[in-house]
Design a protein around this motif. Structure first.
Motif, PDB file in Angstrom:
ATOM      1  N   LEU A  91      62.434  10.361 -27.189  1.00 57.28           N
ATOM      2  CA  LEU A  91      61.672   9.158 -26.916  1.00 57.28           C
ATOM      3  C   LEU A  91      61.696   8.237 -28.134  1.00 57.28           C
ATOM      4  N   PRO A  92      61.513   6.931 -27.938  1.00 57.11           N
ATOM      5  CA  PRO A  92      61.559   5.994 -29.061  1.00 57.11           C
ATOM      6  C   PRO A  92      60.506   6.307 -30.120  1.00 57.11           C
ATOM      7  N   SER A  93      60.846   6.087 -31.367  1.00 55.89           N
ATOM      8  CA  SER A  93      59.895   6.341 -32.458  1.00 55.89           C
ATOM      9  C   SER A  93      58.694   5.416 -32.384  1.00 55.89           C
ATOM     10  N   THR A  94      58.838   4.279 -31.707  1.00 53.19           N
ATOM     11  CA  THR A  94      57.729   3.331 -31.584  1.00 53.19           C
ATOM     12  C   THR A  94      56.689   3.778 -30.558  1.00 53.19           C
ATOM     13  N   LEU A  95      56.989   4.829 -29.803  1.00 51.04           N
ATOM     14  CA  LEU A  95      56.057   5.300 -28.778  1.00 51.04           C
ATOM     15  C   LEU A  95      55.044   6.248 -29.414  1.00 51.04           C
ATOM     16  N   ASN A  96      54.053   5.688 -30.046  1.00 52.74           N
ATOM     17  CA  ASN A  96      53.020   6.446 -30.757  1.00 52.74           C
ATOM     18  C   ASN A  96      51.784   6.532 -29.874  1.00 52.74           C
ATOM     19  N   VAL A  97      51.485   7.734 -29.367  1.00 50.62           N
ATOM     20  CA  VAL A  97      50.363   7.878 -28.437  1.00 50.62           C
ATOM     21  C   VAL A  97      49.013   7.749 -29.136  1.00 50.62           C
ATOM     22  N   LEU A  98      48.999   7.751 -30.454  1.00 51.86           N
ATOM     23  CA  LEU A  98      47.732   7.590 -31.172  1.00 51.86           C
ATOM     24  C   LEU A  98      47.308   6.123 -31.240  1.00 51.86           C
ATOM     25  N   GLU A  99      48.204   5.231 -30.847  1.00 53.62           N
ATOM     26  CA  GLU A  99      47.886   3.813 -30.833  1.00 53.62           C
ATOM     27  C   GLU A  99      47.577   3.375 -29.405  1.00 53.62           C
ATOM     28  N   GLU A 100      46.533   2.594 -29.245  1.00 58.07           N
ATOM     29  CA  GLU A 100      46.190   2.064 -27.935  1.00 58.07           C
ATOM     30  C   GLU A 100      47.222   1.023 -27.509  1.00 58.07           C
ATOM     31  N   GLY A 101      47.441   0.915 -26.223  1.00 56.72           N
ATOM     32  CA  GLY A 101      48.368  -0.092 -25.727  1.00 56.72           C
ATOM     33  C   GLY A 101      49.176   0.422 -24.548  1.00 56.72           C
ATOM     34  N   PHE A 102      50.282  -0.247 -24.295  1.00 52.13           N
ATOM     35  CA  PHE A 102      51.111   0.087 -23.147  1.00 52.13           C
ATOM     36  C   PHE A 102      52.577   0.184 -23.558  1.00 52.13           C
ATOM     37  N   TYR A 103      53.321   0.940 -22.778  1.00 54.06           N
ATOM     38  CA  TYR A 103      54.772   0.941 -22.870  1.00 54.06           C
ATOM     39  C   TYR A 103      55.321   0.751 -21.463  1.00 54.06           C
ATOM     40  N   ALA A 104      56.600   0.476 -21.361  1.00 61.53           N
ATOM     41  CA  ALA A 104      57.226   0.245 -20.061  1.00 61.53           C
ATOM     42  C   ALA A 104      58.371   1.213 -19.852  1.00 61.53           C
ATOM     43  N   MET A 105      58.461   1.738 -18.651  1.00 60.96           N
ATOM     44  CA  MET A 105      59.617   2.521 -18.246  1.00 60.96           C
ATOM     45  C   MET A 105      60.414   1.664 -17.265  1.00 60.96           C
ATOM     46  N   VAL A 106      61.635   1.334 -17.637  1.00 57.67           N
ATOM     47  CA  VAL A 106      62.479   0.478 -16.805  1.00 57.67           C
ATOM     48  C   VAL A 106      63.603   1.315 -16.217  1.00 57.67           C
ATOM     49  N   TRP A 107      63.648   1.365 -14.901  1.00 59.33           N
ATOM     50  CA  TRP A 107      64.675   2.129 -14.184  1.00 59.33           C
ATOM     51  C   TRP A 107      65.607   1.130 -13.492  1.00 59.33           C
ATOM     52  N   THR A 108      66.851   1.133 -13.923  1.00 56.00           N
ATOM     53  CA  THR A 108      67.863   0.251 -13.332  1.00 56.00           C
ATOM     54  C   THR A 108      68.868   1.108 -12.578  1.00 56.00           C
ATOM     55  N   LYS A 109      69.056   0.810 -11.298  1.00 55.10           N
ATOM     56  CA  LYS A 109      69.993   1.579 -10.479  1.00 55.10           C
ATOM     57  C   LYS A 109      70.937   0.623  -9.761  1.00 55.10           C
ATOM     58  N   ALA A 110      72.218   0.801  -9.998  1.00 55.54           N
ATOM     59  CA  ALA A 110      73.241   0.017  -9.309  1.00 55.54           C
ATOM     60  C   ALA A 110      74.066   0.953  -8.437  1.00 55.54           C
ATOM     61  N   SER A 111      74.302   0.548  -7.197  1.00 51.00           N
ATOM     62  CA  SER A 111      75.019   1.396  -6.235  1.00 51.00           C
ATOM     63  C   SER A 111      76.101   0.586  -5.539  1.00 51.00           C
ATOM     64  N   LYS A 112      77.221   1.252  -5.274  1.00 49.33           N
ATOM     65  CA  LYS A 112      78.319   0.595  -4.565  1.00 49.33           C
ATOM     66  C   LYS A 112      78.875   1.507  -3.477  1.00 49.33           C
ATOM     67  N   LEU A 113      79.174   0.911  -2.339  1.00 47.59           N
ATOM     68  CA  LEU A 113      79.893   1.593  -1.276  1.00 47.59           C
ATOM     69  C   LEU A 113      81.359   1.196  -1.364  1.00 47.59           C
ATOM     70  N   PRO A 114      82.277   2.132  -1.233  1.00 52.71           N
ATOM     71  CA  PRO A 114      83.704   1.766  -1.261  1.00 52.71           C
ATOM     72  C   PRO A 114      84.044   0.830  -0.109  1.00 52.71           C
ATOM     73  N   GLN A 115      84.968  -0.079  -0.358  1.00 50.78           N
ATOM     74  CA  GLN A 115      85.385  -0.993   0.695  1.00 50.78           C
ATOM     75  C   GLN A 115      86.215  -0.269   1.739  1.00 50.78           C
TER      76      GLN A 115
END
Length: 295
Positions: free
Chosen positions: A224-248
């Protein structure tokens, strides 16, 4: 955009190959395992999982099924190949992603080894190729989470309640959207989860539910990123990018078109993520470097 983030927030990648059928005999499975010994996927594990199947209808039918899968790991457990015959699926997973050339290269080295060892696999019809990327974005001390997104707090799910939430004990938000491109064979899904980090909620969610491995034997170490410090109040984001293709057209696993499909699918996911983030902030905080060629 030719370059890379040296400190990218990318923590997990999963490439999925869906087939119209994936039927291997015991002898062929043994041959596949032996062939993979020549690649990075050298450590073999089996999994038997109990799942519940519900068939809808006037009287729904509930069945308890056993799903068997095989996984082949690299020696450091950071790369994994999963063969799921019951779902006609082969997955390539990594928690150590540096360059797309390396990841896609490992995929096709394994596919080549398998199809050369079991020649009928060359004709296995590929129904869909998908690439999943999971990024954990946690702000540095002098930043806000919204600074990392091109549209600021409009990209964050909890922005709609920010003015009425001072006394809340817990806040979690999720936004998901889907694009189907005009070729009607390409689909893009992006999900952004805004999650709390604090000493009172120390548990960190780092994968979307759909990508969580249900069997502990198949789990992988994730940094996990070093900036993700659970001792600090705040938020983080989980970004899920999914690209899908069907063959022609109907293409077999051994055809050149499969590699082209992978390159295009990866490229769409990368382009979409880059359009989502604030380039100026991210290039600074994640140490962007220009390179001559990056696919």
């Amino acid at each position: 955009m030719n370059g890379k983030f040296q400190d990218a927030p990318l923590v997990y990648v999963c490439a999925q190959f869906k087939f119209n059928f994936l039927d291997l005999t015991l002898e062929q499975e043994i041959a596949v395992g032996q062939a993979l010994q020549k690649t990075i996927f050298r450590k073999r594990l089996n999994s038997k999982d109990s799942v519940t199947s519900i068939t809808p209808g006037a009287t729904p039918r509930v069945e308890n099924l056993t799903v068997e899968r095989e996984a082949y790991f690299s020696m450091d457990q950071r790369n994994c190949l999963v063969i799921d015959k019951d779902n006609n699926l082969i997955e390539f997973r990594t928690s150590r992603y540096e360059r797309s050339n390396d990841f896609i290269g490992n995929i096709f080295a394994a596919l080549k080894a398998m199809t050369e060892a079991v020649t009928p696999m060359q004709d296995f019809s590929v129904a869909e190729v998908s690439f999943n990327y999971v990024d954990i974005i946690a702000p540095k001390a002098d930043r806000q989470l919204q600074d990392y997104f091109a549209h600021g707090d409009k990209a964050l799910p909890l922005s709609v309640i920010k003015d009425v939430s001072d006394n809340d004990v817990l806040q979690i938000g999720s936004t998901r959207f889907t694009r189907v491109l005009k070729d009607n064979r390409t689909r893009l899904d992006i999900e952004i989860e805004q999650l709390p980090k604090s000493s009172s909620t120390p548990e960190i969610k780092y994968l979307p539910n759909q990508l969580v491995e249900r069997n502990r034997a198949f789990s992988m170490p994730i940094d996990l990123p070093s900036t993700l410090n659970v001792l600090e109040e705040g938020f983080y984001a989980m970004v899920w990018t999914k690209a899908s293709k069907l063959p022609q057209d109907d293409i077999g696993l051994g055809s050149q078109e499969v590699e082209q499909l992978c390159v295009k699918t990866h490229g769409l996911a990368k382009e979409s993520f880059h359009s989502l983030i604030n380039q100026d902030v991210c290039k600074t905080d994640w140490n962007w470097v220009d390179i001559k060629q990056e696919h």
